[in-house]
Design a protein around this motif. Structure first.
Motif, short mmCIF file in Angstrom:
data_model
loop_
_atom_site.label_atom_id
_atom_site.label_comp_id
_atom_site.label_asym_id
_atom_site.label_seq_id
_atom_site.Cartn_x
_atom_site.Cartn_y
_atom_site.Cartn_z
N GLY A 17 66.11 10.32 -85.74
CA GLY A 17 65.57 11.56 -86.30
C GLY A 17 64.69 12.31 -85.31
N LEU A 18 63.91 11.58 -84.52
CA LEU A 18 63.09 12.23 -83.49
C LEU A 18 63.97 12.90 -82.43
N PHE A 19 65.07 12.26 -82.07
CA PHE A 19 65.98 12.86 -81.10
C PHE A 19 66.60 14.15 -81.64
N VAL A 20 66.90 14.16 -82.94
CA VAL A 20 67.45 15.38 -83.54
C VAL A 20 66.42 16.50 -83.48
N LEU A 21 65.16 16.19 -83.75
CA LEU A 21 64.12 17.22 -83.67
C LEU A 21 63.96 17.75 -82.25
N ALA A 63 68.41 16.70 -79.07
CA ALA A 63 69.34 15.78 -78.41
C ALA A 63 70.19 15.10 -79.48
N GLU A 64 71.11 15.85 -80.06
CA GLU A 64 71.92 15.31 -81.15
C GLU A 64 72.83 14.20 -80.67
N PHE A 65 73.31 14.30 -79.42
CA PHE A 65 74.21 13.27 -78.90
C PHE A 65 73.50 11.94 -78.77
N LEU A 66 72.27 11.95 -78.27
CA LEU A 66 71.50 10.71 -78.17
C LEU A 66 71.22 10.12 -79.54
N ALA A 67 70.95 10.98 -80.52
CA ALA A 67 70.72 10.49 -81.88
C ALA A 67 71.96 9.82 -82.44
N MET A 68 73.12 10.42 -82.20
CA MET A 68 74.37 9.84 -82.69
C MET A 68 74.66 8.51 -82.00
N ILE A 69 74.44 8.46 -80.67
CA ILE A 69 74.67 7.22 -79.94
C ILE A 69 73.72 6.13 -80.41
#
Length: 204
Positions: free
Chosen positions: A44-48, A51-57
């Motif tokens: 969730g922090l990555f999405v904020l 960095a959506e790709f890192l959140a998905m990974i």
């Protein structure tokens, strides 16, 4: 725009609390479950941060594979945790020393930081040479150009860790026949065949 700081503090506090419970829980299964919770909130922090790709990974790889693998290993292995805790006091001075050193380092890092109100806005600003590329293309361009040696070193460390885990958990059962390639290659006709002269009428 009050929702973004609100979610940031929510994800941050839950991540810190889950990380603390990972190392403080007495049941290893509970520790793995809190680790999965920490991974979800980190995503969730990555999405904020954009960095959506890192959140998905983080969700797909760490939660979907690594953490679940840890959970199955902990639940399937017959580990006597009461026996493991018997030597806790023996390693307590070393662990306390390492923890104290890490705490001093973290305090030194936090003391040298400067709080900037625009840090969230600056974090989502892409690097100028990669501004026109997508999130995945920018990460790939950095990993395989500027950080290629670090990326390959991390892969090598993970490979060594995987081999070490296999060697440490491998258990040979007694009484089970196994193939010995070296003994098979070293066989000769003299050691493999026994010629017996059977007299006439004395055979089977």
């Amino acid at each position: 725009m009050i929702l973004k700081p609100l979610f940031f503090y929510l994800f941050s506090f839950v991540t810190i609390g889950a990380a603390f419970m990972v190392i403080s829980s007495r049941n290893p299964v509970h520790s793995v479950l809190f680790l999965i919770l920490a991974f979800f909130n980190s995503a969730g922090l990555f999405v904020l941060l954009g960095a959506e790709f890192l959140a998905m990974i983080l969700v797909v790889v760490y939660v979907g594979a690594v953490a679940v693998l840890f959970l199955f290993v902990v639940m399937m292995l017959d580990v006597d945790f009461a026996e493991l805790r018997q030597g806790f006091l023996q390693y307590l001075p070393v662990g306390a020393t390492i923890g104290l050193v890490l705490m001093v380092e973290l305090i030194a890092v936090l003391a040298g930081t400067v709080v900037n109100a625009n840090v969230a806005a600056d974090a989502v600003t892409p690097i100028p040479p990669l501004a026109e590329k997508s999130n995945i293309e920018a990460i790939g361009a950095l990993l395989y150009t500027k950080y290629i040696y670090f990326f390959q070193t991390a892969g090598l460390v993970l490979l060594v860790a995987m081999i070490g885990a296999i060697v440490l958990t491998l258990r040979h059962k007694e009484g089970v026949k196994r193939q010995n390639v070296a003994a098979q290659v070293a066989r000769t006709p003299e050691t493999s065949i026994e010629v017996v002269q059977v007299k006439s009428g004395k055979g089977i």
